[in-house]
Write an enzyme that holds these catalytic residues in place. Sequence first.
Site, PDB file in Angstrom:
ATOM      1  N   HIS A  26       0.937  -1.249   0.110  1.00 47.95           N
ATOM      2  CA  HIS A  26      -0.005  -0.009  -0.103  1.00 47.95           C
ATOM      3  C   HIS A  26       0.814   1.276  -0.305  1.00 47.95           C
ATOM      4  CE1 HIS A  26      -3.384   2.607   1.233  1.00 47.95           C
ATOM      5  NE2 HIS A  26      -2.424   3.193   1.830  1.00 47.95           N
ATOM      6  N   GLU A  27       1.803   1.139   1.092  1.00 51.61           N
ATOM      7  CA  GLU A  27       2.800   2.588   1.044  1.00 51.61           C
ATOM      8  C   GLU A  27       3.631   2.740  -0.199  1.00 51.61           C
ATOM      9  OE1 GLU A  27       1.998   4.827   3.145  1.00 51.61           O
ATOM     10  OE2 GLU A  27       0.800   3.626   4.325  1.00 51.61           O
ATOM     11  N   HIS A  34       2.019   4.867  -2.597  1.00 50.96           N
ATOM     12  CA  HIS A  34       2.059   6.608  -2.430  1.00 50.96           C
ATOM     13  C   HIS A  34       3.358   6.877  -2.902  1.00 50.96           C
ATOM     14  CE1 HIS A  34      -1.841   6.638  -0.660  1.00 50.96           C
ATOM     15  NE2 HIS A  34      -1.603   5.731   0.219  1.00 50.96           N
TER      16      HIS A  34
END
Length: 424
Positions: A19-20, A23
């Site tokens: 997920h990170e 970003h």
Amino acid sequence: MIQTILVFLLVFGIIVIVHEFGHFYFAKRAGILVREFSVGFGPKLFYHRKGETTYTVRMLPVGGYVRMAGYEEEADLRAGMPVSLYLNDQNEVEKIDIQNKVQDVNSLPIEVTSFDLEDSMFISGRVDGSTEETQTYTVSSTALLIEQDGTILQVAPRNRQFQSASLINRILTNFAGPLNNFILSIVAFSILGFLQGGVMSDEPVIGQVEESSPAAEAGLETGDRILSIEETEVDSWIQMLTIINESPNESLQVTVQKSDESTVEKSITPETFETEQGTEVGRIGIVNDIDRSFFGKLSYGFTRTWDIITQIFTILGSFFTGGFSLDKLGGPVAIYATSETVAQSGLIGIISFIGLLSVNLGIMNLLPIPALDGGKLLLNIIEGVRRKPLSEEKEGIITLVGVGFLLVLMLAVTWNDIQTFFLN
């Protein structure tokens, strides 16, 4: 217990990192300075600096974050603070150490009087705490700042901050985390399809008939397709199974398409079967078809992910139609409790768990709640409509309200999970 903890850390770690990384990748691509990539929260256990980014592992393994320039407050640097400056050959500050530790002989101790590490890039102070006239030093745009816990970060000039990126790049950066969760889910379930040697088809096609079962007695065969039951058209295996389960000992008129595409009518009475919960359901002794094709295994990642997405939205919709219930939500405690069962199911169970949690995290993060990715995307959309961003003060208040709401919700969900899994 050790096995459960390891599975929990593995599953949660993979989901958070993926997920990170979404970003992280799009922020880097947009030229935004990513100062820290952290797995976990709280005190740091380990860190490694590479390029412009410090990678950290922190004590509480309940999430993670990407610390983008302009997306968080600067380190606790303020006027009156004693710091140590490290100068390069051009007499520019290349490192600022705000730790209150033993003085390095190669550093310059000052008491800070003023500073600007975003626009003018300077720091002023009284050398060695003297009351004499202050000295001003230019700070390099790539200077490092050592926080009080020892974490090394790069200073963040205005042109490298999140708000300096174009609106489309900020939207992509905010959306990339949930997007990566959906991609991870698709990959996990596709791998699962190959590991299992195929996937059960949702088509109402019979893969196997049990001997001496109601289906066998009615003359059903492998490859037969159920078209309708009691004049109700059947579109999926689940729909067909639901009708049969709800009709124990009831005679059903079933329309069947044979392998030669001829159509026959059969009368079948499901036998009664008692589940572990003590509920009586009907069954006729058939197993659905298994798709062993390469495309079938690959496409399972997409179909299974979509099925979970629709189930999640059904649950979210029930909050408005049937009332809010904490029992429909789960947090880290619920994930840990489930990890014990998953650990016993082996590799296939772990991969399935990763896919399930990943798509859940993706959907939850897209909810338009301030402080979540969905809330940030909503602010991006508002900015696009207004053609200007909200003021920092208003955005800060909105984010603070969102953080408060999430904190209360997290505490409520955690306590409910503790009661459900450990106190009952």
